[in-house]
Design a protein around this motif. Structure first.
Motif, PDB file in Angstrom:
ATOM      1  N   THR A  47     -21.991 -20.643 -35.641  1.00  8.12           N
ATOM      2  CA  THR A  47     -21.607 -21.805 -34.838  1.00  8.12           C
ATOM      3  C   THR A  47     -20.656 -22.709 -35.611  1.00  8.12           C
ATOM      4  OG1 THR A  47     -23.758 -21.716 -33.748  1.00  8.12           O
ATOM      5  CG2 THR A  47     -22.514 -23.760 -33.528  1.00  8.12           C
ATOM      6  N   ILE A  48     -20.952 -22.929 -36.892  1.00 10.30           N
ATOM      7  CA  ILE A  48     -20.078 -23.761 -37.732  1.00 10.30           C
ATOM      8  C   ILE A  48     -18.717 -23.093 -37.870  1.00 10.30           C
ATOM      9  CG2 ILE A  48     -19.760 -24.663 -40.067  1.00 10.30           C
ATOM     10  CD1 ILE A  48     -22.844 -24.943 -40.185  1.00 10.30           C
ATOM     11  N   TYR A  49     -18.719 -21.790 -38.095  1.00  8.82           N
ATOM     12  CA  TYR A  49     -17.476 -21.036 -38.239  1.00  8.82           C
ATOM     13  C   TYR A  49     -16.620 -21.172 -36.979  1.00  8.82           C
ATOM     14  CZ  TYR A  49     -14.706 -17.290 -40.353  1.00  8.82           C
ATOM     15  OH  TYR A  49     -13.713 -16.560 -40.942  1.00  8.82           O
ATOM     16  N   LEU A  50     -17.235 -20.981 -35.804  1.00  9.88           N
ATOM     17  CA  LEU A  50     -16.492 -21.097 -34.550  1.00  9.88           C
ATOM     18  C   LEU A  50     -16.005 -22.526 -34.304  1.00  9.88           C
ATOM     19  CD1 LEU A  50     -18.637 -18.773 -32.263  1.00  9.88           C
ATOM     20  CD2 LEU A  50     -16.388 -18.299 -33.252  1.00  9.88           C
ATOM     21  N   ALA A  51     -16.804 -23.523 -34.692  1.00 13.06           N
ATOM     22  CA  ALA A  51     -16.387 -24.919 -34.541  1.00 13.06           C
ATOM     23  C   ALA A  51     -15.175 -25.228 -35.421  1.00 13.06           C
ATOM     24  CB  ALA A  51     -17.547 -25.848 -34.883  1.00 13.06           C
ATOM     25  N   VAL A  52     -15.161 -24.691 -36.635  1.00  9.82           N
ATOM     26  CA  VAL A  52     -14.014 -24.908 -37.530  1.00  9.82           C
ATOM     27  C   VAL A  52     -12.765 -24.231 -36.950  1.00  9.82           C
ATOM     28  CG1 VAL A  52     -13.068 -24.400 -39.824  1.00  9.82           C
ATOM     29  CG2 VAL A  52     -15.400 -25.237 -39.600  1.00  9.82           C
ATOM     30  N   GLY A  68      -3.171 -15.799 -37.140  1.00  8.14           N
ATOM     31  CA  GLY A  68      -4.567 -15.389 -37.293  1.00  8.14           C
ATOM     32  C   GLY A  68      -5.020 -15.352 -38.737  1.00  8.14           C
ATOM     33  N   GLY A  69      -4.166 -14.899 -39.629  1.00 14.07           N
ATOM     34  CA  GLY A  69      -4.519 -14.842 -41.053  1.00 14.07           C
ATOM     35  C   GLY A  69      -4.742 -16.228 -41.630  1.00 14.07           C
ATOM     36  N   PHE A  70      -3.864 -17.166 -41.255  1.00  9.89           N
ATOM     37  CA  PHE A  70      -4.003 -18.541 -41.731  1.00  9.89           C
ATOM     38  C   PHE A  70      -5.318 -19.141 -41.234  1.00  9.89           C
ATOM     39  CE2 PHE A  70      -3.511 -23.107 -41.035  1.00  9.89           C
ATOM     40  CZ  PHE A  70      -3.191 -23.517 -42.314  1.00  9.89           C
ATOM     41  N   VAL A  71      -5.614 -18.952 -39.957  1.00  7.32           N
ATOM     42  CA  VAL A  71      -6.850 -19.500 -39.385  1.00  7.32           C
ATOM     43  C   VAL A  71      -8.058 -18.886 -40.074  1.00  7.32           C
ATOM     44  CG1 VAL A  71      -8.250 -19.622 -37.288  1.00  7.32           C
ATOM     45  CG2 VAL A  71      -5.797 -20.038 -37.160  1.00  7.32           C
ATOM     46  N   MET A  72      -8.021 -17.596 -40.346  1.00  6.52           N
ATOM     47  CA  MET A  72      -9.136 -16.914 -41.003  1.00  6.52           C
ATOM     48  C   MET A  72      -9.352 -17.438 -42.419  1.00  6.52           C
ATOM     49  SD  MET A  72     -11.242 -14.561 -40.301  1.00  6.52           S
ATOM     50  CE  MET A  72     -11.572 -12.845 -40.316  1.00  6.52           C
ATOM     51  N   ILE A  73      -8.276 -17.593 -43.170  1.00  5.77           N
ATOM     52  CA  ILE A  73      -8.389 -18.065 -44.556  1.00  5.77           C
ATOM     53  C   ILE A  73      -8.875 -19.500 -44.596  1.00  5.77           C
ATOM     54  CG2 ILE A  73      -7.054 -18.647 -46.627  1.00  5.77           C
ATOM     55  CD1 ILE A  73      -5.334 -16.141 -45.997  1.00  5.77           C
ATOM     56  N   VAL A  74      -8.280 -20.380 -43.781  1.00  2.00           N
ATOM     57  CA  VAL A  74      -8.663 -21.789 -43.805  1.00  2.00           C
ATOM     58  C   VAL A  74     -10.096 -21.983 -43.313  1.00  2.00           C
ATOM     59  CG1 VAL A  74      -8.173 -24.060 -42.786  1.00  2.00           C
ATOM     60  CG2 VAL A  74      -6.310 -22.650 -43.640  1.00  2.00           C
ATOM     61  N   SER A  75     -10.463 -21.300 -42.228  1.00  2.00           N
ATOM     62  CA  SER A  75     -11.818 -21.471 -41.704  1.00  2.00           C
ATOM     63  C   SER A  75     -12.859 -20.923 -42.686  1.00  2.00           C
ATOM     64  CB  SER A  75     -11.967 -20.813 -40.339  1.00  2.00           C
ATOM     65  OG  SER A  75     -11.730 -19.429 -40.418  1.00  2.00           O
ATOM     66  N   SER A  76     -12.577 -19.804 -43.330  1.00  2.00           N
ATOM     67  CA  SER A  76     -13.508 -19.262 -44.323  1.00  2.00           C
ATOM     68  C   SER A  76     -13.642 -20.207 -45.509  1.00  2.00           C
ATOM     69  CB  SER A  76     -13.038 -17.896 -44.812  1.00  2.00           C
ATOM     70  OG  SER A  76     -13.044 -16.974 -43.750  1.00  2.00           O
ATOM     71  N   THR A  77     -12.537 -20.807 -45.934  1.00  2.00           N
ATOM     72  CA  THR A  77     -12.570 -21.760 -47.039  1.00  2.00           C
ATOM     73  C   THR A  77     -13.394 -22.987 -46.683  1.00  2.00           C
ATOM     74  OG1 THR A  77     -10.395 -20.991 -47.756  1.00  2.00           O
ATOM     75  CG2 THR A  77     -11.137 -23.119 -48.607  1.00  2.00           C
ATOM     76  N   VAL A  78     -13.190 -23.536 -45.487  1.00  2.00           N
ATOM     77  CA  VAL A  78     -13.930 -24.727 -45.066  1.00  2.00           C
ATOM     78  C   VAL A  78     -15.419 -24.416 -44.958  1.00  2.00           C
ATOM     79  CG1 VAL A  78     -14.280 -26.343 -43.148  1.00  2.00           C
ATOM     80  CG2 VAL A  78     -11.974 -25.814 -43.912  1.00  2.00           C
ATOM     81  N   VAL A  79     -15.767 -23.300 -44.344  1.00  2.00           N
ATOM     82  CA  VAL A  79     -17.178 -22.926 -44.215  1.00  2.00           C
ATOM     83  C   VAL A  79     -17.780 -22.668 -45.599  1.00  2.00           C
ATOM     84  CG1 VAL A  79     -18.749 -21.140 -43.350  1.00  2.00           C
ATOM     85  CG2 VAL A  79     -16.977 -22.067 -41.868  1.00  2.00           C
ATOM     86  N   GLY A  80     -17.030 -22.075 -46.498  1.00  2.00           N
ATOM     87  CA  GLY A  80     -17.498 -21.870 -47.872  1.00  2.00           C
ATOM     88  C   GLY A  80     -17.778 -23.180 -48.571  1.00  2.00           C
ATOM     89  N   PHE A  81     -16.882 -24.164 -48.422  1.00  2.00           N
ATOM     90  CA  PHE A  81     -17.100 -25.488 -49.011  1.00  2.00           C
ATOM     91  C   PHE A  81     -18.335 -26.159 -48.415  1.00  2.00           C
ATOM     92  CE2 PHE A  81     -12.432 -25.805 -50.292  1.00  2.00           C
ATOM     93  CZ  PHE A  81     -12.712 -25.612 -51.629  1.00  2.00           C
ATOM     94  N   ILE A  82     -18.533 -26.010 -47.123  1.00  2.00           N
ATOM     95  CA  ILE A  82     -19.716 -26.593 -46.477  1.00  2.00           C
ATOM     96  C   ILE A  82     -20.980 -25.950 -47.044  1.00  2.00           C
ATOM     97  CG2 ILE A  82     -20.987 -26.744 -44.295  1.00  2.00           C
ATOM     98  CD1 ILE A  82     -18.253 -27.055 -42.897  1.00  2.00           C
ATOM     99  N   LEU A  83     -20.971 -24.644 -47.185  1.00  2.00           N
ATOM    100  CA  LEU A  83     -22.132 -23.937 -47.697  1.00  2.00           C
ATOM    101  C   LEU A  83     -22.419 -24.306 -49.154  1.00  2.00           C
ATOM    102  CD1 LEU A  83     -24.312 -21.916 -46.974  1.00  2.00           C
ATOM    103  CD2 LEU A  83     -22.760 -20.101 -47.653  1.00  2.00           C
TER     104      LEU A  83
END
Length: 110
Positions: free
Chosen positions: A13-18, A35-50
């Motif tokens: 849910t957090i991943y989809l919200a980002v 798509g690559g940019f969105v994948m990298i940025v969203s993974s980075t943000v979710v990683g920082f949250i975690l």
């Protein structure tokens, strides 16, 4: 329940919200993100949250252990038997009464 447990439980849910937030920003700003940019940025943000929530939980537990303030924390009932620990499960609940058995070895015959 620790904050990081809640984050891990709602990771998708957090991943989809980002991702939705990045796409909404792109629509508002008039930009189109690949798509690559969105994948990298969203993974980075979710990683920082975690990492942030894990750090919060660890420092909170360390502060509790150092200060010895047992009244300030919420105690979770824990039962351990045979190396298996049931965190937050009541001793008499059905989940704590689960028994596993390994089937007997059946000899192989021709």
């Amino acid at each position: 329940m620790a904050i990081s447990d809640a984050v891990i439980g709602n990771l998708m849910t957090i991943y989809l919200a980002v991702i939705a937030g990045i796409k909404a920003y792109g629509l508002v700003s008039g930009r189109s993100f690949g798509g690559g940019f969105v994948m990298i940025v969203s993974s980075t943000v979710v990683g920082f949250i975690l990492v942030g929530t894990l750090t919060w939980d660890v420092t909170r537990k360390a502060t509790y252990a150092i200060s010895g303030d047992h009244a300030a924390s919420v105690h979770v009932q824990e039962m351990c038997k045979g190396g298996i620990c049931w965190h937050g499960v009541a001793v008499r609940s059905p989940a704590s009464q689960v028994r596993f058995s390994i089937p007997q070895r059946i000899p192989y015959r021709l």
